[in-house]
Enzyme design. Structure first.
Site, PDB file in Angstrom:
ATOM      1  N   PRO A 501       0.829  -1.216   0.000  1.00 22.21           N
ATOM      2  CA  PRO A 501       0.000   0.000   0.000  1.00 22.21           C
ATOM      3  C   PRO A 501       0.855   1.253   0.000  1.00 22.21           C
ATOM      4  CG  PRO A 501      -0.032  -1.076   2.150  1.00 22.21           C
ATOM      5  CD  PRO A 501       0.686  -2.004   1.232  1.00 22.21           C
ATOM      6  N   PRO A 502       0.247   2.394  -0.269  1.00 20.80           N
ATOM      7  CA  PRO A 502       1.033   3.642  -0.302  1.00 20.80           C
ATOM      8  C   PRO A 502       1.595   3.994   1.071  1.00 20.80           C
ATOM      9  CG  PRO A 502      -1.099   3.922  -1.391  1.00 20.80           C
ATOM     10  CD  PRO A 502      -1.153   2.614  -0.679  1.00 20.80           C
ATOM     11  N   GLY A 505       7.132   2.917   2.297  1.00 19.08           N
ATOM     12  CA  GLY A 505       8.571   3.072   2.111  1.00 19.08           C
ATOM     13  C   GLY A 505       9.163   2.315   0.947  1.00 19.08           C
ATOM     14  N   SER A 836     -13.973 -13.933   7.560  1.00 20.22           N
ATOM     15  CA  SER A 836     -13.230 -14.175   8.795  1.00 20.22           C
ATOM     16  C   SER A 836     -14.101 -14.169  10.042  1.00 20.22           C
ATOM     17  CB  SER A 836     -12.126 -13.122   8.949  1.00 20.22           C
ATOM     18  OG  SER A 836     -12.690 -11.833   9.076  1.00 20.22           O
ATOM     19  N   LYS A 879      -4.724  -8.175  13.514  1.00 18.07           N
ATOM     20  CA  LYS A 879      -5.861  -8.454  14.388  1.00 18.07           C
ATOM     21  C   LYS A 879      -5.427  -8.673  15.838  1.00 18.07           C
ATOM     22  CE  LYS A 879      -8.759 -10.542  10.781  1.00 18.07           C
ATOM     23  NZ  LYS A 879      -9.379 -11.779  10.266  1.00 18.07           N
TER      24      LYS A 879
END
EC number: 3.4.21.-
Length: 946
Positions: A501-502, A505, A836, A879
């Site tokens: 994801p953005p 790094g 889930s 989680k």
């Protein structure tokens, strides 16, 4: 010149070396070091709005005044001759924004602002047109800008019929002006020395037409004085000349000087009608073949005819046997020779050297004025700029891995998989280098042992008879050398794809790799690339052709083994009318093909195997499968809360403290404050928003510190930040964290969720209520389709095993016959989906129907099948970190997720009791260990998998 009126006008001190004349438009750049012009412009807008009906600023006059010169008096008289000029003739360096009357010339121009140009970067440009001459009587500096009391001087233009002297001067001015335009026009389309003046044909025609139509001598003189090459003092003289005849005569003198200078620098070879390129002697013939001799060309200085329409036509170098060019031009470096030297330094491979040699020969035959000359020269310059053999020496030594590991750890926290892969590459590279060093030493030793056969003597003397043993030994050593050379290991750099994801790094990680390796770094942004030619280059048959992004990157870094970051490779455009850019990347990123990558512009194979390609992407869905198959994919998950806390403490907070002008002892962040910012004000995968929120807090503290310092009460400033201070700096909480409840009731179960934005996890309450009804099921809480199906599977399993669970009196009784249920997940504005929550839904239904409450400190996650098996889910790390933060003590996980627990931080493993279950009955026994179920004996704790 008539003196007309006096007025007080806003005054602009022109930049040093700049003179504005009447009838001329000039641009004045306005930047931060000229606040006086910005204030003057604001005053002009105010006057225009109040005094003119349409608010036009060009109706408000201003004055533009140049700086004075120590060589010119206030009346424009030359004080010193050119031989008497001193080194400091420009005078002291005075800031135009702080100029006084003593610094300014006594003559200026009344002008109007015709426009304002700006690009939104904080700087803009004024378009100012000179209107008429003015004399500066007094300068006022009591405002943010200068004002001056000026006297207008208007040109008295008599009829040319009544003043023959002025008419003759005006005619002479037009003639010499058109003569200058003609010379500049023709010199622009012919070969000329670098820096020589020139004028485009279209502009020259317009300028010639403008000069012919002029009727006012003074206006034409001012216009040509702005064009002609002259000194700053000479322009000041023209500005101060109020008499029209004197001004026209002065400009004629300047124009005549420039025309003479251009003529003296130009030569022409003239061929008359009688002079042919060859001559035939009819009296001398041999077997019908006439003798041909070349004439001697005559090199004469060019002289412009009186009509002003002469043609200065210098011949090309070497034309008709001439040496070509003046001695000064002959001394200039030869452009082709310079190209040959650059190509020799570049050490081109054989194929490229062959092409370059052919292009050099072709370039020698092309005249420099032809368009093809520039195309061929640009191509050869590109060949010389490509790093064919230049490479950076990798800093590979005994401390290479230690240094690289430290560099990666200092720049990034976590990301162990990526660091492990990069260290593996470094280790392999180091071992390959050691092998090659050993092989090189053996080759050197073998070459020293091998003898070279003595060559044949050129003087014809009898050469000594070669020794057969020496020849055999030489052949054996040659074979040994070939075997040793084949043992050299060729380095093929990996092609890595960092997916995540953005803000996690990926880009900065590639830069850290380049620093650790000691290599050059170059970033290529592929987002939005729609044209295949941007990757592979344009073919040279097109106008303005250029190499692709890969070759341009190699030219920029200047080495053959840089680190290339292919940023946002998942956002490359697909197939369209301009080709398929993603298909063009196949050859670039294929380790078996990129050692012979062919750019359409270069059209010569280029070795890209030494380049370390690191690509980044946010998603794999838009990357074509063939391209994805060529890259080694490394997934970078979002940072967890613990990792974000460490990154904020070790990296972000010290960085932002420096950025906001504070010191580390002036702001103190506690762990509670950092955790509160992470949990209540951000919900992201990376740390970009976290850094913004930290910066907001520090800006607020900077205001408090500056206020206390300005008041002289630094003791009132409190550097320690508290959780209560965050609402003052960041506003109300953006996200509310779920906390485990202290009491429990039937029908409520604590589930676990990992947010789709990544990095964060939390608990999620599942609430089930029943009511009299007809067996309907109502679902609320913005549940997705997968989550709704999980509820249906859980309800089906409970209904099928209601008798074994003791929920019905008989095996055929329907537990939903006279009731309806409502399933709800709080935080209804947040979308929820994912496979889930099946186990938690089933436990909630059993709790509701049996009236047994689930312990409030127990949470669970896992999907179930119709057989009751608990299957694996994702996001275990996020989680369980969220569960520990919410106060959960016990967690039920699927048995298949046992491997994921190994990646948990030690803090989480110590703080939670993790129980693995593989079946619903096993989960029921752990939730209610003291409960008794009528049918549990049919389902033993251990399920057979045979």
């Amino acid at each position: 010149m008539a003196r007309t009126q006096t007025a007080t006008l806003p005054l602009i001190a022109l930049p040093r070396g700049s003179v504005l004349l009447p009838g001329v438009v000039q641009r004045i750049a306005v930047s931060s070091n000229r606040p006086d012009i910005a204030s003057l412009l604001a005053a002009v807008y105010t006057r225009a709005a109040s005094k003119t009906p349409n608010g036009r600023i060009d109706a408000v006059p201003i004055t533009c005044v140049p700086f004075s010169s120590p060589l010119i008096s206030s009346d424009g008289q030359l004080l010193l001759q050119s031989a008497d000029k001193t080194a400091n003739q420009d005078g002291p360096d005075v800031d135009p924004a702080k100029a006084s009357k003593a610094d300014l010339f006594s003559w200026g121009v009344a002008a109007k602002i015709t426009g304002v140009e700006g690009r939104g970067t904080g700087e803009f440009t004024l378009l100012i047109e000179g209107v008429g001459r003015v004399r500066i009587e007094k300068v006022y500096s009591d405002k943010a800008y200068l004002e001056g009391r000026v006297v207008y001087y208007q040109d008295n233009v008599p009829s040319l019929d009544l003043d023959p002297a002025l008419e003759e001067l005006f005619s002479q001015l037009k003639t010499i002006s058109r003569e200058l335009v003609a010379i500049l026009r023709l010199s622009a389309i012919l070969p000329r020395p670098v820096g020589a003046p020139g004028l485009s044909p279209l502009l020259a025609r317009r300028l010639d037409l403008f000069i012919m139509k002029q009727k006012v001598p003074g206006s034409l003189a001012d216009f040509m004085a702005n064009i002609v090459e002259c000194s700053y003092e000479e322009k000041l003289q023209v500005l101060a000349l109020v008499d029209i005849k004197e001004r026209v005569a002065k400009v004629i003198e300047l124009l005549d000087r420039q025309v003479g200078n251009i003529k003296s620098s130009m030569t022409i070879t003239t061929y008359t009608a009688e002079t042919l390129p060859f001559s035939i002697d009819p009296d001398s013939s041999q077997k019908g073949v006439q003798k041909i001799r070349k004439p001697t060309s005559i090199k004469i200085p060019f002289k412009m005819p009186a009509s002003g329409m002469g043609v200065p036509f210098p011949p090309p170098p070497g034309f008709m046997g001439q040496a070509g060019g003046t001695p000064e031009e002959d001394q200039e470096p030869n452009e082709i020779e310079e190209l040959e030297k650059r190509l020799g330094v570049a050490k081109l491979p054989p194929e490229a050297a062959k092409v370059a040699g052919r292009e050099i020969k072709r370039l020698r035959k092309i005249h420099p004025a032809q368009a093809e000359y520039a195309v061929a020269r640009t191509y050869l310059e590109t060949l010389a700029d490509v790093p064919w053999s230049v490479a950076t020496d990798d800093r590979l030594g005994p401390d290479t891995l230690t240094r690289a590991r430290k560099q990666l750890d200092d720049d990034h926290y976590g990301l162990e998989k990526v660091k492990k892969r990069l260290l593996e590459y470094l280790a392999v590279l180091r071992l390959k280098q050691s092998i090659n060093d050993d092989v090189d030493a053996q080759i050197k030793q073998t070459e020293q042992e091998a003898g070279v056969p003595e060559p044949a003597r050129e003087d014809g003397a009898q050469a000594p008879t070669p020794d057969p043993n020496v020849e055999e030994r030489f052949k054996a050593n040659s074979a040994k050398l070939e075997i040793l050379r084949s043992k050299r290991v060729v380095d093929r750099s990996p092609i890595l794809l960092l997916v995540g994801p953005p803000g996690v790094g990926k880009t900065s990680l590639a830069r850290s790799v380049a620093i650790a390796l000691g290599r050059k770094f170059h970033r290529i942004s592929l987002g939005g690339v729609r044209d295949e030619a941007e990757i592979r280059g344009h073919r040279r048959t097109y106008v303005a052709a250029m190499p692709g992004l890969v070759v341009q990157g190699l030219k920029k870094v200047g080495v053959a083994n840089p680190v290339f970051l292919l940023d946002e490779i998942d956002k490359v455009g697909g197939s369209n009318v301009n080709g398929d850019p993603s298909a063009a990347m196949l050859e670039v990123l294929d380790p078996e093909q990129n050692h012979t990558f062919t750019d359409h512009y270069i059209n010569i194979p280029i070795d890209l195997s030494k380049v370390l390609f690191i690509a980044t992407a946010n998603s794999l869905d838009t990357i074509p499968p063939p391209l994805l198959d060529r890259m080694e994919t490394i997934y970078i998950p979002g940072y967890t809360t613990l990792e974000k806390r460490h990154i904020a403490t070790q990296h972000l907070i010290p960085k932002q403290i420096r950025v906001n002008g504070l010191s580390e002892d002036q702001v103190i962040f506690s762990q509670d404050v950092v955790s509160k910012i992470i949990e209540s004000y951000t919900r992201e995968s990376g740390v970009r928003n976290l850094e913004r929120e930290i910066s907001s807090v520090l800006r607020g503290k900077a205001v408090e510190f500056a206020d206390a310092k300005d008041r002289g009460h630094l003791e009132e400033y409190i550097p320690q930040l508290t959780v209560d201070d965050l609402e003052k700096f960041l506003g109300i909480e953006k996200f509310e964290e779920e906390i485990a409840e202290k009491t429990s009731r039937p029908g409520i179960v604590t589930g676990l969720v990992a947010y789709s934005s990544g990095g964060n996890g939390s608990i999620l309450f599942i609430e089930v209520a029943d009511m009299p009804g007809t067996g309907s099921v109502q679902l609320t809480g913005k549940l997705g389709d997968v989550l709704k199906e999980s509820v249906e599977v859980a309800l089906t399993w409970v209904k099928a095993h209601a008798f074994e669970l003791g929920l019905t009196q008989g095996p055929t009784e329907n537990i939903m016959r006279d009731r309806s249920i409502h399933v709800h997940c709080p935080s209804g504005s947040i979308p929820k989906d994912g496979p889930s929550s099946g186990m938690a839904q089933a436990i909630a239904l059993i709790s509701l129907f049996s009236g047994k409450a689930v312990p409030p400190t127990m949470a669970m996650t896992g999907e179930i099948s119709l057989r009751g098996r608990v299957t694996a889910v994702g996001g275990i790390k996020e989680k369980l970190i969220g569960a520990l933060r919410a106060g959960v003590k016990t967690v039920l996980l699927p048995a298949q997720n046992r491997k994921d627990v190994k990646d948990l931080p030690q803090e989480v493993r110590d703080g939670l009791e993790i129980i693995h279950v593989s079946h619903m009955w096993e989960a029921i026994r752990h939730v209610w260990p003291d409960g008794h179920w009528p049918g549990e004996d049919a389902y033993p704790p251990v399920q057979s998998r045979l």
